[in-house]
Design an enzyme around this catalytic site. Structure first.
Site, mmCIF file in Angstrom:
data_model
loop_
_atom_site.group_PDB
_atom_site.id
_atom_site.type_symbol
_atom_site.label_atom_id
_atom_site.label_comp_id
_atom_site.label_asym_id
_atom_site.label_seq_id
_atom_site.Cartn_x
_atom_site.Cartn_y
_atom_site.Cartn_z
ATOM 1 N N ARG A 64 32.321 -24.236 5.248
ATOM 2 C CA ARG A 64 31.649 -23.125 5.922
ATOM 3 C C ARG A 64 32.581 -21.930 5.842
ATOM 4 O O ARG A 64 33.591 -21.886 6.533
ATOM 5 C CB ARG A 64 31.400 -23.519 7.374
ATOM 6 N N HIS A 81 30.913 -20.140 12.759
ATOM 7 C CA HIS A 81 29.897 -21.153 13.070
ATOM 8 C C HIS A 81 28.542 -20.488 13.281
ATOM 9 O O HIS A 81 27.543 -20.875 12.690
ATOM 10 C CB HIS A 81 30.299 -21.936 14.322
ATOM 11 N N TYR A 103 40.555 -20.804 15.761
ATOM 12 C CA TYR A 103 40.889 -22.205 15.485
ATOM 13 C C TYR A 103 41.229 -22.546 14.027
ATOM 14 O O TYR A 103 41.553 -23.677 13.726
ATOM 15 C CB TYR A 103 39.753 -23.119 15.965
HETATM 16 C C1 LIG Z 1 23.205 -32.613 20.992
HETATM 17 C C2 LIG Z 1 23.957 -31.359 20.743
HETATM 18 N N1 LIG Z 1 25.237 -31.266 21.136
HETATM 19 C C3 LIG Z 1 25.947 -30.146 20.941
HETATM 20 C C4 LIG Z 1 25.377 -29.058 20.341
HETATM 21 C C5 LIG Z 1 26.173 -27.756 20.190
HETATM 22 N N2 LIG Z 1 26.552 -27.527 18.797
HETATM 23 C C6 LIG Z 1 25.789 -26.780 17.986
HETATM 24 S S1 LIG Z 1 26.349 -26.770 16.433
HETATM 25 C C7 LIG Z 1 27.657 -27.758 16.821
HETATM 26 C C8 LIG Z 1 28.612 -28.174 15.736
HETATM 27 C C9 LIG Z 1 27.925 -28.952 14.668
HETATM 28 O O1 LIG Z 1 28.805 -29.284 13.649
HETATM 29 P P1 LIG Z 1 28.289 -29.958 12.324
HETATM 30 O O2 LIG Z 1 27.413 -31.122 12.657
HETATM 31 O O3 LIG Z 1 29.470 -30.240 11.476
HETATM 32 O O4 LIG Z 1 27.346 -28.892 11.631
HETATM 33 P P2 LIG Z 1 27.734 -27.433 11.146
HETATM 34 O O5 LIG Z 1 27.564 -26.521 12.307
HETATM 35 O O6 LIG Z 1 29.120 -27.484 10.627
HETATM 36 O O7 LIG Z 1 26.750 -27.110 10.074
HETATM 37 C C10 LIG Z 1 27.637 -28.079 18.165
HETATM 38 C C11 LIG Z 1 28.643 -28.914 18.833
HETATM 39 C C12 LIG Z 1 24.029 -29.176 19.947
HETATM 40 N N3 LIG Z 1 23.356 -28.179 19.368
HETATM 41 N N4 LIG Z 1 23.355 -30.340 20.147
#
Ligand SMILES: Cc1ncc(C[n+]2csc(CCOP(=O)(O)OP(=O)(O)O)c2C)c(N)n1
Ligand SMILES: Cc1ncc(C[n+]2csc(CCOP(=O)(O)OP(=O)(O)O)c2C)c(N)n1
Ligand SMILES: [Mg+2]
Ligand SMILES: [Mg+2]
Lengths: 326, 354, 326, 354
Positions: B253, B257, B266
């Site tokens: 990425r 985020h 971070y």
């Molecule tokens: C059940 C749940 N827990 C926490 C979140 C908050 N949250 C949104 S994106 C994220 C990180 C996700 O990381 P990843 O799965 O690696 O996907 P990326 O964002 O890197 O595409 C978090 C913790 C959420 N949307 N849903």
């Protein structure tokens, strides 16, 4: 017409609906070969095969989530949660997913599905099996919650639930599964979801209840009416979400007194909503405070004390005395 | 005896190195396909940059950028058949566009419009916010597709962080038990917001998580669109015959985020720079130039075209009548309840004594 | 005394409590290096190390379940759920496990832990981030639910929550995180859990609210009082479970009118319980039906319509008109 | 490239074959330990049979029998140190007794008494009904133990069916990331109520599920108490040094799922018979007899003693004053709320007009 217990009526309805509609598929833990721990799905796998009556791994979130996915792609899944106390595991799939798919898709998709679960106390199950948690789902827009109190109602309501185009939580009172038989038509009939039933008319007090407390309330009321010159109206809600406001309000406007009986714990339960609703729409008809006879505000307790914890005959009588005292 | 941690060998599939040179023979991909995929990647990159700008200008809401993940998204979606389904999370704009989801509606989504998830007939499930939940919907979808003889595969997209959710594992397990036509496409972009891949799980790779559920796993260089496309084609073939597959696409990425995130809190610039050198567009472009089927003129024309498409989609979205609160009461149930009717009416009488 | 925003007050409190008690450990998604997506835990990892401020994998059930396990073995975990809408994933660990450990162990064990989560609407988050689900936990015996409305309260209540020997759900109003500053003492002080605060006294109407609608209600009430000769009492519940019945009943007995304002959807929400409670204990003091001004009974909608969906100033005014019309 | 399903070799640890003959050299276990373990197994078998009878007589409630799993439970628990913790599910009576949980209280549990989970100082968490939930408590416990320098391992017990729950995987993942002193002890007894192991998951073994989370896995013959004990000793050593381990003990549930279950609905007598031949008591007894450290007189004496202990425990439980509904209000919170006080008072005035 055949005399059926509630569990037989449920089994019969599932069979009928599966015959009628290829899209109906049952899934859940131990529902196939074993026919369900209460035998609700007994014999169905032998008739419809492993493709339509599916034993799943132990994963409630997956059971409900899979049903959502199936429903959105044209099937009409009927998922079983083995005991309603395990619904917490599937809470996101119930309240955020099934309940909201129509909404989240801007009305394009839907989740026509049923989640069946045995609920309720008084049968000495191990802990965490007997909770009445319908209140959580009353507070989850997008879901319907149906709770039958008799074999006849179970058939008509389950048929309606399976044919409904929205997700329906169908809660089956464990204690009534085999409590009594009733004449149930084999032919197709539906009981409308969202409509309460006036079990018996009365003039002095409205008692609102549903599911497994309906026969209990009826018995207590019968005694009261025999012993005192008083007439009590009993409403069986049948559907806990959406609540049939019209029937409740009309009744309370007539009787001027209301009592709610449920197995869910008191605080924040469905009885609170019904009371608030009456307050909103019929306050000036009330001649006594609304009484709630419910389980106490503790975790569902161990079997040895559950009879004293549940809204039993004594406590219901006590409630009637209280509401009539004014 | 002891199954020691991470002893299973996992070999990452790669065709193009960072400079766009073939490392491993040439896969069977036609020039037309190569060019089409690159064009989608350009489109994705341009969309992403414009969306970021729109957000900064306050014209759309929170947005989760995808730059750096174009090869993973385009390569995987380009391998799909029309009848296949995508169950996305929130960062998959590029995959969605390739599969026919209207860009206009993606903008509507970012504008908080009720119709922002409407795929207008494309087989794309609504964007999922709850991490992991979409995997289970894909299971059910795959099941329905199989039951109804659709010959369609359900592909769910999830991130490296998402593989820690119980729902992800429950979905893999169901897929394995019922031999569902499914692909779990994990974009391992190294970060889950601020949590690096290494702190998300002790497993050496995401691909090996398939082992827990007796299904096929594979790891692919997610910045190499050739590798992603070829692997995904094969994965889809397996899935179509009832062998679910977990694909881990190793990517990065490049941006924050979401537009609400500050990645300098971070991660180091050096980490970012290292991955910028592996940029997926740069790599395939070099390969196309080398092959003599692309040039700077085409490049400029394509970027201009992509800009134009974004502008058009955005304008369409911006000119779509806004959602009104009255509308929401119509889509809770098929038929409004009396409570909803009453509440809907209270809206129209708002500000007026009832 | 220092002027602090609510998020600063929370951060400060966590720091103080971690300094005071080695057993306090924070865990959650992105709370360490990143300091939380709202910066509630900003800087804490640098002070207390990775052992006490722990970034977790994305698994809410595990976050809460781990906290239960820690608490039962002598720690005092403070778990963060990144947005309250994700609590459904941890529902079993909240309602069956944390809430019931004392009970299930016959009183031998306990789960002294806090689950913090930002909640509430009006800040244009993506969907499923903004739900007000406190009603589900009000209906889950064994939990306490605390919802501060100001920096001062946040500090006093969070301190009390961390030192409480029962599991506390601590819900932080997203919209108020940085909405205003307030003088907050740096010294130790506790605000008792389970006690409401009379924000201002009044004679003609009691408005009960909590969390992020408190400042909104205060503003609307101020306007009303300026424009009309009417006096309104405002109660900030502070704790949603257990509800401070005494304060509510005393107030309604005085004013004879009650209105409840909350962001949770109406049906089956906390407003229902409050209404039912007033009906039970103060029916004959009421001169008008109790009015509930809440969000509508739909899923939390998309950002473009949320302002009309939430209990906004217009709708609160409308509610006041209604309750005064009788 | 492709990680094909179930290609990872998993070798089951075994020392004793079905006839109690050593297959693989003798592990270092003293005669005293061998005899002590066998005695616990006898105790467990007798307890189980008596509990079944008590249930049939209506003197206790639903009960989940453990016969067939004595080696797995005793062998694993016997390897623990006092400071270690057990986080059980509902079928682990034998393991609990070995670790010091009073048999009397287990009976109280089956009688629906509020004190049925009181370990009276033994490190045993309350029996868990929600499948998988205990794994997460063990994670937290292990963490607390590590943080407080207790040098204790947290061992959680779960069944083959339970490995399908998301919570199980979330727990494994946390254990791996934080290198917790934990052992996940899976009793794969072939059935989850009516669902056979083969339909529960497509993974060839349960042990290989460790691979998903980068932790150590191992499969052991769960009917061979020597193998279980030795393996568990080693697993605990690893765990104590911060390497969590998943142990799969391959065993069999000889009886019904619970006293409410009818296994003839879903499994064949031949399946059962095959496994009865592998009975764990028979096997270790043959070994002890062979070794000349056991005989039929000791055997009879031990069974009589075990019967006596069960009788004593049962009588103590039966004579314990029953729980009263008034008691429950005291253990919801540390301090009763006013609502609970009011409700408690309404109980005492029951039947009387308030
Ligand atoms: C059940 C749940 N827990 C926490 C979140 C908050 N949250 C949104 S994106 C994220 C990180 C996700 O990381 P990843 O799965 O690696 O996907 P990326 O964002 O890197 O595409 C978090 C913790 C959420 N949307 N849903
Ligand atoms: C969350 C949850 N889902 C379902 C159940 C019902 N249930 C009780 S035992 C059982 C089977 C468990 O099988 P397994 O994990 O193999 O353990 P075993 O009973 O064989 O010891 C099921 C489905 C439950 N107790 N909890
Ligand atoms: Mg990621
Ligand atoms: Mg099993």
């Amino acid at each position: 017409m055949t005399a059926m217990t509630m569990i037989e009526a449920i089994n019969f309805t599932l069979k009928k609906e599966m015959e009628r509609d290829q899209r109906v598929i049952c899934l859940g833990e131990d529902i196939g070969k074993n026919g369900g721990v209460f035998r609700a799905t007994d014999g169905l796998q032998a008739i419809f095969g492993e493709d339509r009556v599916v034993d799943t791994p132990i994963a409630e979130s997956a059971i409900v989530g899979t049903a959502v996915g199936m429903a959105a792609r044209g099937l009409r899944p009927v998922a079983e949660i083995q005991f309603f106390g395990f619904i917490y595991e599937a809470m996101d799939q119930m309240a955020s997913q099934a309940a909201r798919l129509r909404f989240r898709s801007g009305g394009v998709l839907g989740a026509p599905m049923v989640v069946r679960a045995p609920y309720g106390g008084g049968v000495k199950t191990p802990e965490l099996h007997s909770d009445s948690l319908e209140g959580l789902f009353l507070h989850s827009p997008g879901l319907k919650v149906v709770m039958p109190s008799s074999p006849y109602d179970a058939k008509g309501l389950l048929t309606a639930a399976i044919r409904d185009n929205d997700p329906v939580l169908f809660l089956e009172p464990m204690k009534l599964y085999r409590a009594f038989k009733q004449e149930v038509p084999e032919e197709d009939y539906l009981i409308e979801i969202g409509k309460a039933k006036v079990v018996k008319e009365g003039e002095d007090l409205t008692v609102i209840t549903w599911g497994q407390t309906v026969p209990l309330v009826s018995k207590v009321v019968e005694q009261w009416e025999q012993e005192q010159s008083i007439s009590i109206e009993i409403i069986d809600l049948r559907t806990v979400s959406p609540i049939d406001e019209d029937t409740i309000i009309a009744s309370v406007q007539k009787t001027g007194r209301a009592m709610i009986v449920h197995e869910a714990v008191k605080t924040g339960g469905p009885g609170a909503e019904i009371s608030a609703m009456i307050n909103e729409k019929a306050l000036f008809h009330l001649s006594a405070p609304i009484v709630r006879v419910t389980s106490f505000d503790t975790p569902y307790p161990v079997p040895s004390v559950e009879e004293d914890w549940l809204p039993n005959a004594d406590r219901i009588s006590q409630g009637i005395r209280e509401v009539l005292a004014h | 005896m002891w199954i020691e941690p991470n002893e299973l060998p996992v070999n990452k599939v790669q065709y193009l190195d960072e400079n766009g040179k073939l490392t491993n023979g040439a896969p069977e991909v036609s020039d037309d396909e190569l060019i089409a995929m690159y064009k989608w990647m350009v489109q994705a990159r341009v969309f992403d940059q414009r969306a970021l700008k729109f957000q900064r200008q306050g014209r759309i809401g929170t947005y989760a950028p995808l730059s750096g993940q174009e090869a993973a998204q385009v390569g995987s979606a380009f391998a799909l058949e029309r009848q296949d389904w995508i169950y996305p999370s929130y960062r998959e704009g590029a995959a969605l566009f390739v599969h026919g989801f209207p860009m206009k509606n993606f903008f509507l989504y970012t504008m908080g419009h009720l119709k922002g998830t409407d795929a207008e007939g494309a087989n794309v499930f609504p964007v999922q916010i709850i991490i992991g939940a979409q995997c289970l919907h894909a299971v059910g979808g795959a099941w329905a597709g199989k039951y109804q003889g659709e010959n369609s595969v359900s592909v769910t997209y999830i991130g490296d962080g998402g593989t820690s959710e119980g729902d992800f594992h429950e979905a893999l397990n169901f897929a394995g038990v019922y031999k569902l036509p499914m692909v779990f496409f994990v974009q391992n972009n190294q970060w889950a917001i601020s949590v690096p891949r290494s702190k998300q799980t002790a497993s050496g790779t995401i691909a090996q998580k398939a082992v827990a559920h007796g299904i096929t796993g594979i790891q692919v260089d997610g910045n190499d669109v050739l590798a992603v496309y070829t692997t995904m084609k094969q994965a889809l073939e397996r899935a179509r015959s009832g062998q679910p597959v977990l694909v881990e696409a190793v990517t990065y990425r490049q941006g924050p985020h979401t537009t609400a995130d500050d990645p300098t809190k971070y991660r180091n610039k050096s980490d970012v720079d290292e991955w910028l050198a592996k940029d997926p567009l740069k790599r395939i472009k070099a390969f196309l130039l080398d092959k003599g089927i692309w040039n700077e003129e085409l490049e400029q024309r394509e970027f201009a075209l992509a800009e134009q498409k974004v502008t058009e989609a955005f304008e369409l979205a911006a000119n779509t009548p806004k959602s009104k609160v009255e509308d929401i009461f119509e889509i809770v149930y098929e038929k409004k309840t009396s409570q909803l009717t009453e509440q809907q009416q209270s809206v129209s009488s708002e500000g007026v004594l009832k």
